[in-house]
Design a protein around this motif. Structure first.
Motif, PDB file in Angstrom:
ATOM      1  N   GLY A 105      60.998  80.179  81.770  1.00 46.46           N
ATOM      2  CA  GLY A 105      60.349  80.643  82.988  1.00 46.46           C
ATOM      3  C   GLY A 105      60.201  79.577  84.056  1.00 46.46           C
ATOM      4  O   GLY A 105      59.481  79.773  85.038  1.00 46.46           O
ATOM      5  N   LEU A 106      60.857  78.427  83.890  1.00 47.60           N
ATOM      6  CA  LEU A 106      60.832  77.335  84.860  1.00 47.60           C
ATOM      7  C   LEU A 106      62.269  76.981  85.233  1.00 47.60           C
ATOM      8  O   LEU A 106      63.153  77.031  84.379  1.00 47.60           O
ATOM      9  CB  LEU A 106      60.120  76.104  84.296  1.00 47.60           C
ATOM     10  CG  LEU A 106      58.630  76.236  84.000  1.00 47.60           C
ATOM     11  CD1 LEU A 106      58.130  74.997  83.243  1.00 47.60           C
ATOM     12  CD2 LEU A 106      57.835  76.425  85.284  1.00 47.60           C
ATOM     13  N   PRO A 107      62.522  76.640  86.479  1.00 47.37           N
ATOM     14  CA  PRO A 107      63.906  76.344  86.889  1.00 47.37           C
ATOM     15  C   PRO A 107      64.394  75.028  86.311  1.00 47.37           C
ATOM     16  O   PRO A 107      63.738  73.995  86.466  1.00 47.37           O
ATOM     17  CB  PRO A 107      63.813  76.278  88.412  1.00 47.37           C
ATOM     18  CG  PRO A 107      62.396  75.846  88.680  1.00 47.37           C
ATOM     19  CD  PRO A 107      61.571  76.499  87.606  1.00 47.37           C
ATOM     20  N   PRO A 108      65.549  75.025  85.643  1.00 47.85           N
ATOM     21  CA  PRO A 108      66.113  73.760  85.153  1.00 47.85           C
ATOM     22  C   PRO A 108      66.756  72.986  86.300  1.00 47.85           C
ATOM     23  O   PRO A 108      67.033  73.544  87.366  1.00 47.85           O
ATOM     24  CB  PRO A 108      67.155  74.217  84.134  1.00 47.85           C
ATOM     25  CG  PRO A 108      67.606  75.548  84.653  1.00 47.85           C
ATOM     26  CD  PRO A 108      66.384  76.184  85.274  1.00 47.85           C
ATOM     27  N   LEU A 109      66.983  71.714  86.082  1.00 50.01           N
ATOM     28  CA  LEU A 109      67.689  70.889  87.055  1.00 50.01           C
ATOM     29  C   LEU A 109      69.183  70.920  86.734  1.00 50.01           C
ATOM     30  O   LEU A 109      69.571  70.881  85.566  1.00 50.01           O
ATOM     31  CB  LEU A 109      67.174  69.446  87.017  1.00 50.01           C
ATOM     32  CG  LEU A 109      65.667  69.251  87.201  1.00 50.01           C
ATOM     33  CD1 LEU A 109      65.318  67.766  87.119  1.00 50.01           C
ATOM     34  CD2 LEU A 109      65.189  69.841  88.518  1.00 50.01           C
ATOM     35  N   GLU A 110      70.018  70.977  87.769  1.00 49.27           N
ATOM     36  CA  GLU A 110      71.467  71.088  87.576  1.00 49.27           C
ATOM     37  C   GLU A 110      72.148  69.741  87.772  1.00 49.27           C
ATOM     38  O   GLU A 110      71.875  69.038  88.743  1.00 49.27           O
ATOM     39  CB  GLU A 110      72.060  72.105  88.553  1.00 49.27           C
ATOM     40  CG  GLU A 110      71.504  73.517  88.398  1.00 49.27           C
ATOM     41  CD  GLU A 110      72.168  74.488  89.358  1.00 49.27           C
ATOM     42  OE1 GLU A 110      73.340  74.249  89.727  1.00 49.27           O
ATOM     43  OE2 GLU A 110      71.519  75.466  89.748  1.00 49.27           O
ATOM     44  N   TYR A 111      73.038  69.412  86.844  1.00 50.90           N
ATOM     45  CA  TYR A 111      73.828  68.186  86.916  1.00 50.90           C
ATOM     46  C   TYR A 111      75.290  68.547  86.621  1.00 50.90           C
ATOM     47  O   TYR A 111      75.655  68.725  85.452  1.00 50.90           O
ATOM     48  CB  TYR A 111      73.342  67.157  85.898  1.00 50.90           C
ATOM     49  CG  TYR A 111      71.964  66.602  86.161  1.00 50.90           C
ATOM     50  CD1 TYR A 111      71.795  65.341  86.725  1.00 50.90           C
ATOM     51  CD2 TYR A 111      70.825  67.339  85.846  1.00 50.90           C
ATOM     52  CE1 TYR A 111      70.529  64.822  86.969  1.00 50.90           C
ATOM     53  CE2 TYR A 111      69.557  66.841  86.089  1.00 50.90           C
ATOM     54  CZ  TYR A 111      69.415  65.585  86.653  1.00 50.90           C
ATOM     55  OH  TYR A 111      68.164  65.082  86.896  1.00 50.90           O
ATOM     56  N   PRO A 112      76.127  68.693  87.646  1.00 45.25           N
ATOM     57  CA  PRO A 112      77.546  69.004  87.392  1.00 45.25           C
ATOM     58  C   PRO A 112      78.185  67.918  86.528  1.00 45.25           C
ATOM     59  O   PRO A 112      77.898  66.725  86.686  1.00 45.25           O
ATOM     60  CB  PRO A 112      78.166  69.027  88.793  1.00 45.25           C
ATOM     61  CG  PRO A 112      77.012  69.304  89.703  1.00 45.25           C
ATOM     62  CD  PRO A 112      75.829  68.611  89.082  1.00 45.25           C
ATOM     63  N   GLU A 113      79.025  68.335  85.606  1.00 43.39           N
ATOM     64  CA  GLU A 113      79.695  67.372  84.747  1.00 43.39           C
ATOM     65  C   GLU A 113      81.015  67.948  84.258  1.00 43.39           C
ATOM     66  O   GLU A 113      81.280  69.147  84.381  1.00 43.39           O
ATOM     67  CB  GLU A 113      78.822  67.001  83.540  1.00 43.39           C
ATOM     68  CG  GLU A 113      78.758  68.065  82.465  1.00 43.39           C
ATOM     69  CD  GLU A 113      78.215  67.555  81.135  1.00 43.39           C
ATOM     70  OE1 GLU A 113      77.742  66.410  81.068  1.00 43.39           O
ATOM     71  OE2 GLU A 113      78.255  68.332  80.171  1.00 43.39           O
ATOM     72  N   LYS A 114      81.820  67.096  83.690  1.00 42.19           N
ATOM     73  CA  LYS A 114      83.070  67.509  83.060  1.00 42.19           C
ATOM     74  C   LYS A 114      83.218  66.702  81.787  1.00 42.19           C
ATOM     75  O   LYS A 114      83.538  65.518  81.823  1.00 42.19           O
ATOM     76  CB  LYS A 114      84.249  67.272  84.001  1.00 42.19           C
ATOM     77  CG  LYS A 114      85.581  67.793  83.468  1.00 42.19           C
ATOM     78  CD  LYS A 114      86.692  67.604  84.479  1.00 42.19           C
ATOM     79  CE  LYS A 114      88.012  68.158  83.960  1.00 42.19           C
ATOM     80  NZ  LYS A 114      89.114  67.971  84.939  1.00 42.19           N
ATOM     81  N   ALA A 115      82.938  67.347  80.664  1.00 44.70           N
ATOM     82  CA  ALA A 115      83.008  66.675  79.369  1.00 44.70           C
ATOM     83  C   ALA A 115      83.596  67.635  78.344  1.00 44.70           C
ATOM     84  O   ALA A 115      83.520  68.854  78.496  1.00 44.70           O
ATOM     85  CB  ALA A 115      81.621  66.209  78.928  1.00 44.70           C
ATOM     86  N   SER A 116      84.188  67.083  77.297  1.00 45.67           N
ATOM     87  CA  SER A 116      84.807  67.893  76.246  1.00 45.67           C
ATOM     88  C   SER A 116      83.977  67.827  74.972  1.00 45.67           C
ATOM     89  O   SER A 116      83.466  66.763  74.609  1.00 45.67           O
ATOM     90  CB  SER A 116      86.234  67.404  75.962  1.00 45.67           C
ATOM     91  OG  SER A 116      87.064  67.602  77.087  1.00 45.67           O
ATOM     92  N   PHE A 117      83.863  68.969  74.303  1.00 42.43           N
ATOM     93  CA  PHE A 117      83.113  69.068  73.058  1.00 42.43           C
ATOM     94  C   PHE A 117      83.975  69.787  72.027  1.00 42.43           C
ATOM     95  O   PHE A 117      84.658  70.752  72.346  1.00 42.43           O
ATOM     96  CB  PHE A 117      81.810  69.839  73.262  1.00 42.43           C
ATOM     97  CG  PHE A 117      80.835  69.167  74.193  1.00 42.43           C
ATOM     98  CD1 PHE A 117      79.847  68.334  73.695  1.00 42.43           C
ATOM     99  CD2 PHE A 117      80.920  69.366  75.564  1.00 42.43           C
ATOM    100  CE1 PHE A 117      78.953  67.707  74.550  1.00 42.43           C
ATOM    101  CE2 PHE A 117      80.030  68.743  76.430  1.00 42.43           C
ATOM    102  CZ  PHE A 117      79.048  67.916  75.924  1.00 42.43           C
ATOM    103  N   ARG A 118      83.901  69.316  70.804  1.00 38.44           N
ATOM    104  CA  ARG A 118      84.669  69.937  69.729  1.00 38.44           C
ATOM    105  C   ARG A 118      83.718  70.396  68.633  1.00 38.44           C
ATOM    106  O   ARG A 118      82.841  69.661  68.202  1.00 38.44           O
ATOM    107  CB  ARG A 118      85.696  68.959  69.156  1.00 38.44           C
ATOM    108  CG  ARG A 118      86.661  69.594  68.152  1.00 38.44           C
ATOM    109  CD  ARG A 118      87.665  68.558  67.648  1.00 38.44           C
ATOM    110  NE  ARG A 118      88.478  68.025  68.719  1.00 38.44           N
ATOM    111  CZ  ARG A 118      89.574  68.630  69.186  1.00 38.44           C
ATOM    112  NH1 ARG A 118      89.963  69.789  68.677  1.00 38.44           N
ATOM    113  NH2 ARG A 118      90.273  68.077  70.152  1.00 38.44           N
TER     114      ARG A 118
END
Length: 204
Positions: free
Chosen positions: A43-56
């Motif tokens: 119920g609270l707005p999260p903060l946005e951080y654009p990123e580009k990462a890979s996960f396996r």
């Protein structure tokens, strides 16, 4: 000795307030469904951080993230901010080894709790339907920090965790396991037979 009092729950979007303690996780991540469910639950707005990462995840092809969210969280009655990447995969939220190190997490399965040296407080352990250990991240203190806020971290490379009232925790560098003497490998058929024998022997 006392059996641990662990509560079962499903490790999916139906449990947005929990994170699996994953010592193999290098960077906190969760699937898109978990993020949407957690944002609704919080119920609270999260903060946005654009990123580009890979996960396996296991043998599956790598998944790429395009966004990293910062959430206000409560762990063991203390406020903290957790950064969690988002991937398009049915993945639960994974708490990284880095966060566990920062918080000084000491897992006690026998007591069914995890003690956070950085907070000098303990929280109950939970058990997922797949048998993974997890903690709640909505155990907020009675007095909350103002949110949204700007955590004093590097916004280009934010950490997995930050807490304003965190006590310094001494830690040691972990070394990779050194291979011991080589043991002759058995065939798949022999290994399967051995596993079946052990499974039968372990049955009550």
């Amino acid at each position: 000795y006392r059996q641990p009092e662990l509560t079962n729950f499903l490790s999916n979007a139906d449990e947005p307030c929990c994170m699996i303690l994953d010592t193999g996780c290098q960077r906190q991540v969760a699937g898109k469904e978990w993020h949407r469910a957690h944002q609704k639950h919080l119920g609270l707005p999260p903060l946005e951080y654009p990123e580009k990462a890979s996960f396996r995840f296991g043998p599956e092809p790598a998944k790429e993230s395009k966004m990293r969210w910062a959430y206000p969280c409560g762990i063991a009655g203390h406020f903290c901010v957790l950064w969690i990447s988002e991937v398009d995969a049915p993945a639960p939220a994974l708490c990284s080894r880095h966060t566990m190190s920062i918080l000084g997490a000491v897992v006690d399965v026998a007591r069914g709790e995890v003690f956070f040296r950085g907070f000098n407080s303990a929280s109950q352990l939970y058990l997922t339907s797949c048998g993974h250990l997890a903690v709640r991240i909505d155990e907020f203190p009675t007095t909350m920090q103002t949110w949204p806020m700007t955590p004093p971290v590097n916004s280009e490379y934010p950490p997995d965790c930050w807490a304003p009232e965190l006590q310094a925790v001494s830690s040691r560098t972990l070394h990779r396991a050194v291979h011991g003497p080589q043991v002759p490998l058995t065939s798949n058929a022999s290994a399967t037979a051995m596993a079946s024998t052990l499974a039968c022997a372990a049955d009550p």
